[in-house]
Design a protein around this motif. Structure first.
Motif, short mmCIF file in Angstrom:
data_model
loop_
_atom_site.label_atom_id
_atom_site.label_comp_id
_atom_site.label_asym_id
_atom_site.label_seq_id
_atom_site.Cartn_x
_atom_site.Cartn_y
_atom_site.Cartn_z
N VAL A 405 0.70 -1.07 0.09
CA VAL A 405 -0.17 -0.02 -0.04
C VAL A 405 0.86 1.09 -0.10
O VAL A 405 1.99 1.18 0.31
CB VAL A 405 -1.01 0.19 1.08
N PRO A 406 0.40 2.42 -0.42
CA PRO A 406 1.28 3.64 -0.32
C PRO A 406 1.51 3.88 1.05
O PRO A 406 0.90 3.76 2.15
CB PRO A 406 0.31 4.74 -0.90
N LYS A 407 2.91 4.16 1.15
CA LYS A 407 3.52 4.45 2.73
C LYS A 407 3.90 5.96 2.54
O LYS A 407 4.81 6.34 1.55
CB LYS A 407 4.53 3.54 2.68
N PHE A 408 3.73 6.58 3.62
CA PHE A 408 4.45 8.03 3.86
C PHE A 408 5.00 7.81 5.14
O PHE A 408 4.49 7.38 6.14
CB PHE A 408 3.14 9.05 3.82
N SER A 409 6.04 8.81 5.29
CA SER A 409 7.12 8.68 6.52
C SER A 409 7.35 10.18 6.81
O SER A 409 7.85 10.79 5.99
CB SER A 409 8.12 7.92 6.19
N ILE A 410 7.08 10.50 7.99
CA ILE A 410 7.67 12.02 8.59
C ILE A 410 8.20 11.90 9.81
O ILE A 410 7.86 11.12 10.95
CB ILE A 410 6.36 12.78 8.60
N VAL A 411 9.36 12.48 9.94
CA VAL A 411 10.32 12.25 11.22
C VAL A 411 9.83 13.40 12.02
O VAL A 411 10.10 14.75 11.57
CB VAL A 411 11.58 12.60 10.84
N ILE A 412 9.31 13.32 13.01
CA ILE A 412 8.62 14.58 13.71
C ILE A 412 9.38 14.81 15.09
O ILE A 412 9.12 15.83 15.57
CB ILE A 412 7.03 14.15 13.98
N GLY A 413 10.46 13.87 15.47
CA GLY A 413 11.08 14.00 16.48
C GLY A 413 12.38 13.18 16.24
O GLY A 413 13.05 13.79 15.27
N GLY A 414 12.76 12.43 17.17
CA GLY A 414 14.03 11.71 16.74
C GLY A 414 13.65 10.32 15.97
O GLY A 414 12.65 9.87 15.96
N SER A 415 14.64 10.15 15.14
CA SER A 415 14.53 8.71 14.53
C SER A 415 15.88 8.00 14.28
O SER A 415 16.82 8.46 13.34
CB SER A 415 14.04 8.91 12.75
N TYR A 416 16.12 7.08 15.18
CA TYR A 416 17.48 6.63 15.24
C TYR A 416 17.70 5.19 14.94
O TYR A 416 16.57 4.32 15.43
CB TYR A 416 17.89 6.84 16.54
N GLY A 417 18.73 4.61 14.44
CA GLY A 417 18.94 3.17 14.36
C GLY A 417 17.95 2.13 13.78
O GLY A 417 17.43 2.83 12.56
N ALA A 418 18.07 1.21 14.26
CA ALA A 418 16.81 0.12 13.68
C ALA A 418 15.43 0.84 13.91
O ALA A 418 14.35 0.42 13.17
CB ALA A 418 16.81 -0.96 14.39
N GLY A 419 15.00 1.70 14.75
CA GLY A 419 13.92 2.33 15.00
C GLY A 419 13.49 3.02 13.69
O GLY A 419 12.36 3.17 13.10
#
Length: 534
Positions: A405-419
């Motif tokens: 399905v269409p996927k959208f991604s927004i980093v609103i704070g931290g985004s680290y490593g495997a996360g």
């Protein structure tokens, strides 16, 4: 259906400090955007216009339907990447509405080094073509380029994702029925000549447009023949003699009018209206800047964010009481249904399992996915490893990777490593990806990275019977902290096209609505999951 009720105070001293901090971030980014919009600067713009040409952004404005939005991709690309300034990577790209149809528009900016292709220029155009392919969009190339930037040829020419990939993409998308149209509005030299030559239809501007595999200087050097650019490859040559171009245009505006006509008679579908009636959130998105803490180490409330992003502030939670460090559920944005995953803490086994199941449900019902990152990573420690955190995290990563399905991604704070991986980072194929101005991303936090490197050094010295001095540890710590802080910021990421845009929280709904509308017009794909380690 749950109507989200925010509880965070918006008028106290902390909220005021948050808002003031955010205004500083906005000002920094606006300065970078202004520099990008200026292209090669006042002198280059004056020379460009003296030749009777519109700028790249003016061309796009004249091409797109009046009053319609333009979803720009990579506006900040190239910012501070090279010793030379390459604003917007020397090319302006984005999704616009042309003759009622969503199209990917790519306009070379000849005010930036004559429109030469730097590595970031190629990366940006390939990104634009990838978005077009995934969303079944026609491609419109407004060509005005001197070709490859020769001093960096080893980073431009020979590899799989270098210059040649642009032409391969044109051929493949044409074979898929995605219309490829070129308007040659300036120079189109060497390998770049294959862009118009391989397009389905090509327009060329009299007196300005040229197409040739070898320019006048190369022809003279190779054969001794002396010929000017227009006699070698101008509009008359290619519309009356060679057949390389199909349509003869008097000027830029005439060329853009011809492109609009070609798009208008194409088979590309018009955008459909959203399936639901769009509704504003009950709570003002502008309030987000008072909620996002000035200190990036402080948490951001998932509920407060969703209450200001979702239509009617309405959210249907999935397994609300299980794996509560990750909120999953459905809502709508701009009238388009969407499945939301937003971090409210570190990822545990339970939250990862919940996410994998939720993704499975959204794929079953063809609901797009939105990942809102605010994550330090997966929980670590002896008991968590023994409990299978790696196995459960892999289930989530597997589901994210294979979801169609269409996927959208927004980093609103931290985004680290495997996360970052689990929340559909760039490597996992989001249709569009953005960061908020306050966001940060890296393989781990700077503090953790510095501590790991300190411990590694201490272990090395201990094996030699030595002990690290505080000065030695500080020499490791400070440069690491500074590097991670600088390299994890949104402007640094956007300059390198790790994300498509840096989006203001208050404008996030509009940005997502455009992306969802674009994705809704593309054909659905069936998801087939791989083996999950049970």
């Amino acid at each position: 259906m749950t109507v989200l009720r925010p509880t965070q105070a918006l008028a106290d001293a902390r909220a005021n400090a948050n808002a003031a901090s955010y205004e500083q971030l906005r000002a920094e980014l606006q300065a970078a955007r202004d520099a990008s919009d200026l292209g090669g600067g006042a002198r280059a713009l004056e020379l460009h216009r003296s030749r009777g040409k519109l700028t790249a952004r003016e061309r796009i404005g004249a091409l797109c339907d009046p009053g319609t939005p333009f979803l720009e991709i990579g506006q900040l690309a190239g910012h501070g990447v090279y010793d030379d300034a390459v604003p917007s990577g020397g090319i302006v790209v984005g999704v616009g509405i042309v003759s009622g149809r969503a199209c990917m528009v790519m306009a070379n900016d000849a005010t930036v080094k004559g429109g030469s292709y730097y590595p970031i220029t190629i990366k940006k155009q390939l990104r634009a073509q990838a978005i077009a392919r995934e969303n079944a969009l026609p491609c419109l190339y407004l060509v005005d380029s001197g070709g490859a930037y020769l001093p960096m040829q080893e980073d431009i020419f020979p590899d799989e994702h270098h210059f040649g990939r642009i032409f391969r993409n044109i051929a493949e998308m044409s074979s898929m029925g995605l219309t490829q149209i070129s308007a040659v509005m300036g120079s189109c030299t060497a390998g770049g000549a294959y862009i118009p030559a391989m397009s389905d239809e090509t327009v060329i501007v009299q007196g300005a447009g040229t197409i040739f595999l070898g320019g006048p200087q190369l022809v003279q050097a190779a054969t001794g023949e002396i010929v000017d650019a227009q006699r070698l490859g101008g509009a008359h040559v290619h519309t009356a003699k060679s057949g390389v171009a199909d349509h003869f245009a008097q000027d830029d505006l005439h060329a853009l009018s011809l492109v609009r006509q070609i798009v208008g008679r194409s088979a590309a579908p018009k955008l459909a209206p959203p399936p639901l009636a769009p509704r504003a959130p009950l709570h003002d998105p502008e309030e987000l800047t008072r909620i996002i803490n000035a200190n990036p180490k402080d948490p951001i409330s998932a509920t407060e964010v969703l209450a200001r992003l979702l239509d009617g502030s309405e959210f249907v939670p999935y397994r609300e009481r299980y794996g509560a460090s990750l909120l999953c559920g459905t809502g709508a944005i701009g009238g388009y249904p969407i499945g939301v995953l937003i971090n409210d803490g570190v990822l545990f086994s339970e939250s990862a399992q919940k996410a994998a199941n939720f993704i499975e449900l959204c794929c079953q019902t063809q609901v797009p996915l939105l990942f809102l990152h605010n994550i330090s990573g997966f929980m670590v420690g002896e008991s968590y490893e023994a409990g299978g955190i790696a196995k459960d995290g892999a289930k989530m990563v597997n589901a994210v990777a294979t979801a169609r399905v269409p996927k959208f991604s927004i980093v609103i704070g931290g985004s680290y490593g495997a996360g970052n991986f689990a929340m559909c980072g760039r490597a996992f194929g989001p249709r569009l990806m953005a960061m908020w101005p306050n966001a940060r991303t890296s393989v781990m936090g700077g503090e953790q990275a510095a501590k790991v490197l300190e411990l590694v050094r201490q272990d090395q010295l201990a094996r030699q019977g030595q002990q690290a001095t505080p000065e030695e540890l500080d020499a490791i710590r400070q440069p690491t902290l500074e590097r991670y802080d600088r390299n994890g910021r949104p402007l640094y990421a956007a300059a390198r096209l790790w994300v498509d845009a840096v989006v203001d929280p208050a404008r996030t709904r509009e940005w997502l609505t455009l992306g969802l509308a674009m994705a809704a017009a593309s054909p659905p794909e069936a998801t087939r999951f791989g083996v999950f380690r049970m």
